[in-house]
Motif scaffolding. Structure first.
Motif, PDB file in Angstrom:
ATOM      1  N   ALA A 411       0.849  -1.191   0.000  1.00 56.47           N
ATOM      2  CA  ALA A 411       0.000   0.000   0.000  1.00 56.47           C
ATOM      3  C   ALA A 411       0.883   1.240   0.000  1.00 56.47           C
ATOM      4  N   ARG A 412       0.366   2.295  -0.607  1.00 57.57           N
ATOM      5  CA  ARG A 412       1.106   3.561  -0.660  1.00 57.57           C
ATOM      6  C   ARG A 412       0.177   4.687  -0.199  1.00 57.57           C
ATOM      7  N   PRO A 413       0.029   4.808   1.115  1.00 55.29           N
ATOM      8  CA  PRO A 413      -0.892   5.829   1.647  1.00 55.29           C
ATOM      9  C   PRO A 413      -0.382   7.237   1.388  1.00 55.29           C
ATOM     10  N   ARG A 414      -1.259   8.186   1.604  1.00 56.97           N
ATOM     11  CA  ARG A 414      -0.900   9.591   1.378  1.00 56.97           C
ATOM     12  C   ARG A 414       0.178  10.029   2.369  1.00 56.97           C
ATOM     13  N   GLU A 495      -1.541  10.237   5.899  1.00 51.27           N
ATOM     14  CA  GLU A 495      -1.426   9.241   6.964  1.00 51.27           C
ATOM     15  C   GLU A 495      -0.015   9.226   7.535  1.00 51.27           C
ATOM     16  N   SER A 588       4.761   8.118  11.133  1.00 51.80           N
ATOM     17  CA  SER A 588       3.304   8.072  11.112  1.00 51.80           C
ATOM     18  C   SER A 588       2.720   9.343  11.735  1.00 51.80           C
TER      19      SER A 588
END
Length: 696
Positions: A411-414, A495, A588
Motif C-alpha cells: 500500500a502507498r498511503p498519502r 497518513e 506516522s
C-alpha cells in the motif's frame, strides 16, 4: 588592572591578555558590531602574558565590521595592533585538542590554495608528529580538502604540563599555537580516588565535578593504537567462571578446554551450542564470558571481534544482520537450535543465519562489547542464497537483490511532506523542483511560511500555491522549528508525515519510497526512517545519529564520501540507529501526534528530532536509517550559524535541556569502545578509556 592587545590573525583575532602584576590569565570576549561573537581563555603560551585566538564569524570576514576585544564581563577593551583584514596572514587554520592526545583541524595557505601543507608538532625543539593536511572536510568550505588529524605520543600523557607548537612546513604557527597539553594516564576521577580519604566531603564534591567533566570531555586514541589500547584495557574473565557443556554445530571436532568451560565428549546433551564456521581464534576467556551471560536468560550471545582492526559492533539489529553476518562466534540455547530446524550437512552460513533469526523470535539476543575472537564480517554467495530463501519463507514481499533486502509496498498511503521556510527562494525553488520527480503516487507538500518578506520568496510561494499538490500554511513569528512542524502536522491530510528541510534536494525519484519501504515493513514497531543526506562536496552530512557525543548527539558519516564503506561498511546498508535527523524523516502522523510531536518549549530549534526519536525508542519503536534514499543537504543554509547573542543563548539552553533529558543515554547501536569525543567524528578512533562494557 588588565593589559593586553590583539590583531587580525587569518580568519580570527589573536593576542595576549593578563591581569596586572599577578599575570593571571583572563577570559576575553570578541565583539562584532557590538554583539558578542565568542570568548576565549587567554592561557596559551605567547610572547608575553596569556595567548588567545578567537575565530571571526562570516559576517566579520565578508563585509566591513566593527571588531573589538575586551576582558569578559567588564568594560575594559584591549588595544588593537592592526585590524585591517586585507593584511591577514596567508596561513589560515583551525584546530582543537581533546582532553587526551588527539588533535584535528584544517590549514591552508590562502596564497597557494592548491598546496597541501605538512603539519608538524614541535616539542622540545624537535618534531614529534606530522601529517599532511589533505583530508576532505564538510565545513568550513574554505577548509574543504585541507583537513588533518594526528595523535600526540603517549609519553605526553603523564599528567605533567607540556607546551607544543603546531606549525606548517614553512615554520608558521597555526592559529592558536603554541598550546599547553596536560593529559592524565587515567581518568582524573580515578586519580583522585587513588589518593584515598574519599570520606571527606570536599573530595567527594571534587570527584563529582571531575566525573561530570569527563562525561562532557571524553578522550580517544586512534585505531592505529589498538594493540596498546588492548593491553591497557584487557579482557577479563567473569567474576565466577561458569562451567557448561558446549557442542559445536556443524563441526565434527571439539574445542579444547578453555578457562573453566567443560566440553563434554560427543553424545552428551549440551547446555549450549557454539555457532559453526568461526570457532577458531577465540579469546581464552571468550566462552566463559559468553556462558556467564547465557546463564542470565539470553537465547543468543555474541561479542566483538578483530580482523586486523577491531570490530566494535552494535547491539542486535536484524536489518544490519541481513546486510552482513557481523556476529562472529555465538552461543545459542538448545531451544534455539531446535527451532532453527537443523538439517544434516547444512552449510555453515545457512545454519548461522537460521540460528540467529530463530533466536530473535524466541528470546533475547545479547551483545558483549569486548573483542573475544578473530573473525571476518562474513558474506558469501551461499549466505545470499540462504537469506533469499529465508526471506521468501518468512517475510512475504521481501527479497534479496543486488546485495540488499528489498521490501515491496502493498500500500502507498498519502504522505504529507512538510517544509518550513522563510525567504531564501533560491533554496526552496531547488527543493520543490527536485520533489516534482518523486514517484510516490499520493503526496501533498505543506510549505510552512515563517514570515517571508523578500519579493522573490513571496513570488515563489504564490506560484507554488497554484500547484495541485501544494498548500501554504502561514505561521509568522519567532523561528520555532518544532512549533512550525507541529502546526503543519495538525493541518496535514496524509497518513504519514515526511519532515523535510527547505535546503534539501532529492537526488532520485525513489527517495520517498525507500523510506516508506523500510518503515512499513516493521509494522507497529516502526517509529521513523531517515535518509542519507550528502554535503554538496560528496561527503556524508547525515548517516544516522549517535547519542552521547559530548553528552549531546552527532551525525554519522561526516568523514566519509557517499560511496565509501565507512566503519564495518555501515555507510552502505540499512540499519537501526537511536535517532535520525528531521531534515528528512518519515513517520506516522498518528504516532507523531499521539506522542506529543516535537517539544516546542525545550527544543524549539535544535535536538527536537533526536528527542522525538529517543522518546519513540523508549516506547519500543524502531528508528531506521537507509542509504538507499539520498538527498543533498546544505545544513543550516537557510538559518545561518548561531552567531547572534540571543541565538547562542538559545542554543546553549537547548543543549543544557538535552543533557538533562538524555545526557546519560546508552546508545545501543554505538559500541562503548568507540569514542564520544567532540574532537573526532563517530567511529573514528577508540574510547580512552572505554565506557563500561555491559552486555546489551
Amino acid at each position: 588592572m588588565f593589559r593586553g592587545e590583539w590583531q587580525i590573525d587569518g580568519d580570527g583575532v589573536s593576542g595576549w591578555a593578563e591581569a596586572g602584576a599577578s599575570g593571571e590569565p583572563v577570559w576575553v570576549e570578541l565583539l562584532v558590531n557590538g554583539e558578542s561573537m565568542g570568548i576565549a581563555h587567554a592561557s596559551l603560551e605567547a610572547g608575553r602574558g596569556g595567548g588567545f585566538w578567537v575565530g571571526l564569524p562570516p559576517v566579520a570576514l565578508e563585509e566591513e565590521a566593527d571588531i573589538q576585544v575586551r576582558v569578559a564581563n567588564t568594560d575594559i577593551f584591549l588595544d588593537q595592533k592592526d585590524a585591517r583584514l586585507e593584511e591577514a596572514k596567508p596561513l589560515i587554520s583551525e584546530f582543537q585538542l581533546d582532553r587526551g592526545l588527539m588533535i584535528s583541524g584544517w590549514a591552508l595557505d590562502s596564497a597557494h590554495s592548491d598546496e597541501k601543507l605538512e603539519i608538524r608538532v614541535i616539542y622540545d625543539d624537535r618534531i614529534i608528529a606530522s601529517t599532511i593536511a589533505g583530508e576532505r572536510r564538510y565545513r568550513p568550505l574554505i577548509g574543504d580538502g585541507h583537513g588533518f588529524s594526528l595523535e600526540l605520543p603517549s609519553y605526553l600523557a603523564d599528567g605533567a604540563s607540556h607546551v607544543i607548537s603546531l606549525q606548517d612546513d614553512k615554520g608558521r604557527n597555526l592559529q592558536g599555537s603554541p598550546i599547553r597539553v596536560r593529559s592524565l594516564p587515567k581518568k582524573a576521577s580515578q586519580w583522585l580516588a587513588d589518593q584515598g580519604r574519599p570520606e571527606k566531603q570536599t573530595v567527594k564534591m571534587v570527584a563529582g565535578l571531575l566525573e561530570a567533566m569527563e562525561e562532557r570531555l571524553p578522550g580517544l586514541v586512534t585505531q592505529a593504537r589498538y594493540e596498546d589500547w588492548k593491553k591497557a584495557f584487557p579482557v577479563s574473565p567473569p567474576a565466577q567462571r561458569q562451567k557448561a557443556a558446549i557442542s559445536i554445530l556443524g563441526d565434527a571436532g571439539l574445542l579444547k578446554n578453555q578457562q573453566g568451560i567443560d566440553l563434554r565428549p560427543g553424545g552428551t546433551k549440551p547446555d549450549f551450542y557454539l555457532s559453526p564456521g568461526q570457532a577458531k581464534g577465540l579469546h581464552p576467556y571468550a566462552l566463559a564470558r559468553m556462558v556467564a551471560e547465557m546463564r542470565k536468560g539470553a537465547a543468543l550471545v555474541y561479542a566483538d571481534g578483530e580482523s586486523g582492526a577491531p570490530l566494535f559492533k552494535p547491539a542486535w539489529d536484524r536489518e544490519a544482520f541481513f546486510a552482513q553476518d557481523y556476529l562472529g562466534p555465538f552461543l545459542v540455547t538448545p531451544e534455539v537450535a531446535q527451532a532453527a530446524g537443523i538439517a544434516a550437512g547444512e552449510p555453515d552460513m545457512s545454519l548461522r543465519l537460521r540460528l540467529a533469526l530463530a533466536a530473535e523470535s524466541l528470546g533475547q539476543i545479547r551483545h558483549l562489547p569486548a573483542p573475544l575472537s578473530q573473525h571476518e564480517c562474513a558474506g558469501s554467495p551461499a549466505r545470499s542464497q540462504a537469506l533469499g530463501r529465508w526471506l521468501a519463507q518468512n517475510l512475504p514481499g521481501a527479497s534479496w537483490d543486488e546485495g540488499r533486502v528489498r521490501y515491496s509496498l502493498s500500500a502507498r498511503p498519502r504522505v504529507s511532506i512538510i517544509i518550513p521556510t522563510r525567504d531564501h527562494a533560491d533554496l526552496l525553488a531547488v527543493c520543490l523542483r527536485s520533489l516534482r520527480q518523486t514517484d510516490w503516487p499520493d503526496y501533498e507538500i505543506v510549505i510552512v511560511d515563517n514570515g517571508s518578506v523578500e519579493e522573490d520568496a513571496l513570488t515563489l510561494l504564490k506560484e507554488a500555491e497554484r500547484e495541485e499538490r501544494v498548500c501554504i500554511l502561514r505561521s509568522p513569528g519567532v523561528f520555532n522549528y518544532a512549533h512550525l512542524n507541529n502546526e503543519a502536522a495538525l493541518r496535514a491530510t496524509g497518513e504519514y508525515l515526511c519532515f523535510l528541510n527547505n535546503d534539501t534536494e532529492a537526488l532520485h525519484p525513489e527517495w520517498l519510497a525507500e523510506l516508506a519501504a523500510i518503515l512499513f515493513q516493521a509494522g507497529e514497531a516502526g517509529g521513523c526512517a531517515g535518509a542519507k543526506l550528502l554535503w554538496p562536496n560528496g561527503l556524508v552530512q547525515h548517516g544516522g545519529v549517535i547519542v552521547g557525543v559530548n553528552q549531546l548527539a552527532a551525525h554519522v558519516g561526516n568523514q566519509w564520501l557517499a560511496d565509501e564503506p565507512g566503519y564495518m561498511n555501515r555507510n552502505q546498508f540499512a540499519q537501526q540507529y537511536s535517532a535520525v535527523t528531521a531534515a528528512c524523516m518519515l513517520t506516522s502522523r498518528k504516532l507523531f501526534l499521539d506522542s506529543g510531536g516535537y517539544d516546542e518549549r525545550r527544543f524549539p530549534v535544535a535536538f527536537n528530532d533526536v528527542d522525538y526519536c529517543l522518546r519513540l525508542a523508549s516506547a519500543g519503536k524502531k528508528i531506521f536509517w537507509t542509504p538507499h534514499s539520498r538527498l543533498t543537504h546544505h545544513e543550516s543554509a537557510s538559518r545561518g550559524r548561531d552567531i547572534q547573542l540571543s541565538a547562542r543563548k538559545r542554543s546553549e539552553r537547548e543543549a543544557a535541556m538535552f543533557r538533562l533529558a538524555w545526557g546519560y543515554y546508552e546508545d545501543r547501536f554505538y559500541n562503548p569502545n568507540l569514542p564520544l569525543s567532540s574532537a573526532s567524528e563517530p567511529f573514528m578512533g577508540l574510547a580512552f578509556p572505554p565506557r563500561p562494557g555491559l552486555a546489551r
